[in-house]
Motif scaffolding. Structure first.
Motif, PDB file in Angstrom:
ATOM      1  N   GLU A  25      67.133  26.226  -5.125  1.00  0.00           N
ATOM      2  CA  GLU A  25      65.796  25.690  -5.415  1.00  0.00           C
ATOM      3  C   GLU A  25      65.440  24.572  -4.443  1.00  0.00           C
ATOM      4  OE1 GLU A  25      63.275  23.803  -9.176  1.00  0.00           O
ATOM      5  OE2 GLU A  25      65.281  24.678  -9.496  1.00  0.00           O
ATOM      6  N   ILE A  26      66.430  23.735  -4.116  1.00  0.00           N
ATOM      7  CA  ILE A  26      66.197  22.664  -3.144  1.00  0.00           C
ATOM      8  C   ILE A  26      65.814  23.260  -1.793  1.00  0.00           C
ATOM      9  CG2 ILE A  26      67.259  20.753  -1.886  1.00  0.00           C
ATOM     10  CD1 ILE A  26      68.975  20.218  -4.340  1.00  0.00           C
ATOM     11  N   GLY A  27      66.551  24.327  -1.399  1.00  0.00           N
ATOM     12  CA  GLY A  27      66.233  24.979  -0.131  1.00  0.00           C
ATOM     13  C   GLY A  27      64.828  25.544  -0.102  1.00  0.00           C
ATOM     14  N   LEU A  28      64.418  26.166  -1.215  1.00  0.00           N
ATOM     15  CA  LEU A  28      63.066  26.717  -1.279  1.00  0.00           C
ATOM     16  C   LEU A  28      62.015  25.605  -1.186  1.00  0.00           C
ATOM     17  CD1 LEU A  28      63.394  29.482  -4.038  1.00  0.00           C
ATOM     18  CD2 LEU A  28      63.114  29.804  -1.564  1.00  0.00           C
ATOM     19  N   ILE A  29      62.285  24.477  -1.831  1.00  0.00           N
ATOM     20  CA  ILE A  29      61.329  23.356  -1.790  1.00  0.00           C
ATOM     21  C   ILE A  29      61.202  22.823  -0.372  1.00  0.00           C
ATOM     22  CG2 ILE A  29      60.901  21.000  -2.569  1.00  0.00           C
ATOM     23  CD1 ILE A  29      62.302  21.756  -5.203  1.00  0.00           C
ATOM     24  N   VAL A  30      62.338  22.647   0.315  1.00  0.00           N
ATOM     25  CA  VAL A  30      62.323  22.118   1.682  1.00  0.00           C
ATOM     26  C   VAL A  30      61.588  23.085   2.609  1.00  0.00           C
ATOM     27  CG1 VAL A  30      63.745  21.503   3.667  1.00  0.00           C
ATOM     28  CG2 VAL A  30      64.407  20.751   1.368  1.00  0.00           C
ATOM     29  N   VAL A  31      61.933  24.369   2.526  1.00  0.00           N
ATOM     30  CA  VAL A  31      61.292  25.357   3.395  1.00  0.00           C
ATOM     31  C   VAL A  31      59.795  25.467   3.081  1.00  0.00           C
ATOM     32  CG1 VAL A  31      61.203  27.808   4.000  1.00  0.00           C
ATOM     33  CG2 VAL A  31      63.405  26.665   3.750  1.00  0.00           C
ATOM     34  N   GLY A  32      59.455  25.496   1.789  1.00  0.00           N
ATOM     35  CA  GLY A  32      58.046  25.588   1.415  1.00  0.00           C
ATOM     36  C   GLY A  32      57.250  24.376   1.868  1.00  0.00           C
ATOM     37  N   THR A  33      57.847  23.169   1.743  1.00  0.00           N
ATOM     38  CA  THR A  33      57.159  21.959   2.189  1.00  0.00           C
ATOM     39  C   THR A  33      56.967  21.963   3.700  1.00  0.00           C
ATOM     40  OG1 THR A  33      58.130  20.714   0.352  1.00  0.00           O
ATOM     41  CG2 THR A  33      57.225  19.448   2.187  1.00  0.00           C
ATOM     42  N   TRP A  34      58.030  22.359   4.432  1.00  0.00           N
ATOM     43  CA  TRP A  34      57.917  22.425   5.889  1.00  0.00           C
ATOM     44  C   TRP A  34      56.840  23.427   6.297  1.00  0.00           C
ATOM     45  CZ3 TRP A  34      58.535  26.525   9.232  1.00  0.00           C
ATOM     46  CH2 TRP A  34      58.562  26.208  10.598  1.00  0.00           C
ATOM     47  N   ALA A  35      56.790  24.577   5.633  1.00  0.00           N
ATOM     48  CA  ALA A  35      55.788  25.587   5.962  1.00  0.00           C
ATOM     49  C   ALA A  35      54.378  25.075   5.661  1.00  0.00           C
ATOM     50  CB  ALA A  35      56.065  26.874   5.184  1.00  0.00           C
ATOM     51  N   ALA A  36      54.209  24.369   4.537  1.00  0.00           N
ATOM     52  CA  ALA A  36      52.888  23.837   4.182  1.00  0.00           C
ATOM     53  C   ALA A  36      52.439  22.779   5.187  1.00  0.00           C
ATOM     54  CB  ALA A  36      52.929  23.255   2.773  1.00  0.00           C
ATOM     55  N   ILE A  37      53.370  21.904   5.608  1.00  0.00           N
ATOM     56  CA  ILE A  37      53.029  20.873   6.598  1.00  0.00           C
ATOM     57  C   ILE A  37      52.657  21.528   7.926  1.00  0.00           C
ATOM     58  CG2 ILE A  37      53.960  18.969   7.964  1.00  0.00           C
ATOM     59  CD1 ILE A  37      55.580  18.143   5.526  1.00  0.00           C
ATOM     60  N   TRP A  38      53.444  22.547   8.330  1.00  0.00           N
ATOM     61  CA  TRP A  38      53.135  23.250   9.585  1.00  0.00           C
ATOM     62  C   TRP A  38      51.765  23.909   9.506  1.00  0.00           C
ATOM     63  CZ3 TRP A  38      52.113  28.396  10.545  1.00  0.00           C
ATOM     64  CH2 TRP A  38      52.066  28.770  11.892  1.00  0.00           C
ATOM     65  N   LEU A  39      51.446  24.486   8.362  1.00  0.00           N
ATOM     66  CA  LEU A  39      50.151  25.148   8.196  1.00  0.00           C
ATOM     67  C   LEU A  39      49.011  24.140   8.296  1.00  0.00           C
ATOM     68  CD1 LEU A  39      48.728  27.838   7.563  1.00  0.00           C
ATOM     69  CD2 LEU A  39      48.896  27.250   5.130  1.00  0.00           C
ATOM     70  N   VAL A  40      49.193  22.972   7.661  1.00  0.00           N
ATOM     71  CA  VAL A  40      48.160  21.936   7.713  1.00  0.00           C
ATOM     72  C   VAL A  40      47.987  21.433   9.143  1.00  0.00           C
ATOM     73  CG1 VAL A  40      47.624  19.575   7.019  1.00  0.00           C
ATOM     74  CG2 VAL A  40      48.387  21.229   5.312  1.00  0.00           C
ATOM     75  N   ARG A  41      49.106  21.159   9.834  1.00  0.00           N
ATOM     76  CA  ARG A  41      49.041  20.606  11.189  1.00  0.00           C
ATOM     77  C   ARG A  41      48.490  21.621  12.190  1.00  0.00           C
ATOM     78  NH1 ARG A  41      54.407  17.371  12.764  1.00  0.00           N
ATOM     79  NH2 ARG A  41      53.034  16.874  14.525  1.00  0.00           N
ATOM     80  N   SER A  42      48.589  22.893  11.884  1.00  0.00           N
ATOM     81  CA  SER A  42      48.070  23.907  12.791  1.00  0.00           C
ATOM     82  C   SER A  42      46.625  24.280  12.471  1.00  0.00           C
ATOM     83  CB  SER A  42      48.945  25.167  12.720  1.00  0.00           C
ATOM     84  OG  SER A  42      50.285  24.886  13.043  1.00  0.00           O
ATOM     85  N   THR A  43      46.323  24.406  11.179  1.00  0.00           N
ATOM     86  CA  THR A  43      45.003  24.904  10.770  1.00  0.00           C
ATOM     87  C   THR A  43      43.918  23.841  10.912  1.00  0.00           C
ATOM     88  OG1 THR A  43      46.087  26.378   9.186  1.00  0.00           O
ATOM     89  CG2 THR A  43      43.728  26.002   8.912  1.00  0.00           C
ATOM     90  N   PHE A  44      44.183  22.628  10.424  1.00  0.00           N
ATOM     91  CA  PHE A  44      43.148  21.597  10.434  1.00  0.00           C
ATOM     92  C   PHE A  44      42.671  21.258  11.850  1.00  0.00           C
ATOM     93  CE2 PHE A  44      43.453  19.456   6.010  1.00  0.00           C
ATOM     94  CZ  PHE A  44      43.540  20.704   5.426  1.00  0.00           C
ATOM     95  N   PRO A  45      43.581  20.985  12.827  1.00  0.00           N
ATOM     96  CA  PRO A  45      43.088  20.730  14.188  1.00  0.00           C
ATOM     97  C   PRO A  45      42.351  21.934  14.788  1.00  0.00           C
ATOM     98  CG  PRO A  45      45.332  19.919  13.947  1.00  0.00           C
ATOM     99  CD  PRO A  45      45.032  20.719  12.723  1.00  0.00           C
ATOM    100  N   TYR A  46      42.808  23.151  14.462  1.00  0.00           N
ATOM    101  CA  TYR A  46      42.131  24.356  14.964  1.00  0.00           C
ATOM    102  C   TYR A  46      40.687  24.403  14.465  1.00  0.00           C
ATOM    103  CZ  TYR A  46      41.071  29.309  15.670  1.00  0.00           C
ATOM    104  OH  TYR A  46      40.480  30.483  16.040  1.00  0.00           O
ATOM    105  N   LEU A  47      40.517  24.143  13.156  1.00  0.00           N
ATOM    106  CA  LEU A  47      39.163  24.138  12.594  1.00  0.00           C
ATOM    107  C   LEU A  47      38.349  22.967  13.128  1.00  0.00           C
ATOM    108  CD1 LEU A  47      40.015  25.009   8.870  1.00  0.00           C
ATOM    109  CD2 LEU A  47      39.109  26.547  10.629  1.00  0.00           C
ATOM    110  N   ALA A  48      39.022  21.821  13.356  1.00  0.00           N
ATOM    111  CA  ALA A  48      38.313  20.637  13.838  1.00  0.00           C
ATOM    112  C   ALA A  48      37.743  20.851  15.233  1.00  0.00           C
ATOM    113  CB  ALA A  48      39.255  19.432  13.835  1.00  0.00           C
ATOM    114  N   GLU A  49      38.502  21.532  16.101  1.00  0.00           N
ATOM    115  CA  GLU A  49      38.035  21.755  17.468  1.00  0.00           C
ATOM    116  C   GLU A  49      36.858  22.715  17.521  1.00  0.00           C
ATOM    117  OE1 GLU A  49      38.916  20.221  20.168  1.00  0.00           O
ATOM    118  OE2 GLU A  49      40.377  18.985  19.105  1.00  0.00           O
ATOM    119  N   ARG A  50      36.702  23.544  16.488  1.00  0.00           N
ATOM    120  CA  ARG A  50      35.657  24.567  16.506  1.00  0.00           C
ATOM    121  C   ARG A  50      34.524  24.276  15.529  1.00  0.00           C
ATOM    122  NH1 ARG A  50      40.245  26.091  18.147  1.00  0.00           N
ATOM    123  NH2 ARG A  50      40.551  27.789  19.661  1.00  0.00           N
ATOM    124  N   GLY A  51      34.631  23.179  14.792  1.00  0.00           N
ATOM    125  CA  GLY A  51      33.603  22.836  13.826  1.00  0.00           C
ATOM    126  C   GLY A  51      32.661  21.770  14.348  1.00  0.00           C
TER     127      GLY A  51
END
Length: 273
Positions: A25-51
């Motif tokens: 469960e700890i591993g899933l939390i760490v991986v899920g958190t890392w994936a969510a942070i990566w998604l935020v850091r990739s998606t938000f700047p992408y949308l910001a540059e085009r909005g």
């Protein structure tokens, strides 16, 4: 006096036994958190540059806040899995951690605390153009420990948050969608001031970079050698500020020459033999 057995029993009560800790469960939390942070850091700047320009600032500013929230949620989720949380155990963990961190990571913790203060007070946010010390550039990323500036020379400068304790921070736009640009002109005394002001205003009005929703001002100040003019205007996009100033300067010099005014030349002392 607490005996060694009491200390050992306390340690056993503080941490769950290995059989009770759900490592998967700890591993899933760490991986899920890392994936969510990566998604935020990739998606938000992408949308910001085009909005839209104003929406860009809000999206970039949301990245460090979202990252901090995700990390705190992950820690809050993991701690009860590992530790047997009671009020007494919480005080023990908090006390031991604060002492260890205070001695081992003094400067790092100072930057982390300053980072939390910066998230609250917001002296800068992603998308702002700030000057810290001698470095001026756009805030590209706000981390927990430092900010990343991209200078006009395309250099990446990392500035720790702890700088806010000691240095003055100049924010050119402070979250706004544009910032003021200034083109300077230095003229000898004999000229028509009203004509020069009108010409410089026309120069700004005909610039392709101008934000027409903001005012244009031409201010002047008399010096012993002549007159110092400042043409103040706002570009439509902050990233065009240097091209905007260059455009104002080039065409402003031509307008001044057409008006028959003479630019002042700085006098430099002759080298001594």
């Amino acid at each position: 006096m607490a005996t060694a057995q009491d200390v050992q029993d306390g340690g056993v009560q503080l941490v769950h036994s290995l059989q009770d800790i759900r490592f998967w469960e700890i591993g899933l939390i760490v991986v899920g958190t890392w994936a969510a942070i990566w998604l935020v850091r990739s998606t938000f700047p992408y949308l910001a540059e085009r909005g839209p320009s104003r929406l860009r600032l809000y999206l970039l500013a949301a990245v460090p806040i979202a990252r901090l929230v995700l990390m705190v949620l992950a820690i809050v989720w993991i701690v009860p899995i590992v530790f047997n949380i009671t009020l007494q155990n919480f005080l023990v963990i908090a006390g031991a951690a604060s002492v260890a961190i205070g001695f081992a990571f003094k400067d790092y913790v100072s930057s982390l605390i300053a980072g939390v203060v910066a998230l609250v007070e917001r002296p800068y946010r992603p998308g702002d153009w700030v000057k810290v010390g001698s470095d001026y550039g756009e805030v590209r990323n706000v981390g927990l420990r430092a900010i990343l500036l991209q200078t006009p020379d395309d250099n990446a400068v990392t500035v720790p948050h702890s700088t806010i304790w000691t240095d003055r921070i100049t924010n050119a736009n402070d979250g706004a969608g544009t910032l003021q640009c200034v083109a300077d002109f230095y003229l000898l005394p004999r000229h028509d001031g009203a004509l020069v002001r009108a010409l410089l205003t026309d120069v700004a009005l005909t610039s392709p970079y101008l934000n027409y929703g903001k005012s244009i001002r031409v201010v002047l100040h008399e010096e012993p050698w002549g007159t110092h003019y400042k043409l103040r205007a706002y570009p439509f996009d902050m990233r065009d500020q240097f091209a905007f100033v260059s455009d104002l300067t080039v065409r402003g010099k031509l307008a001044i020459a057409d008006a028959g005014a003479m630019e002042a030349v700085a006098l430099t002392p002759s080298p001594t033999s």
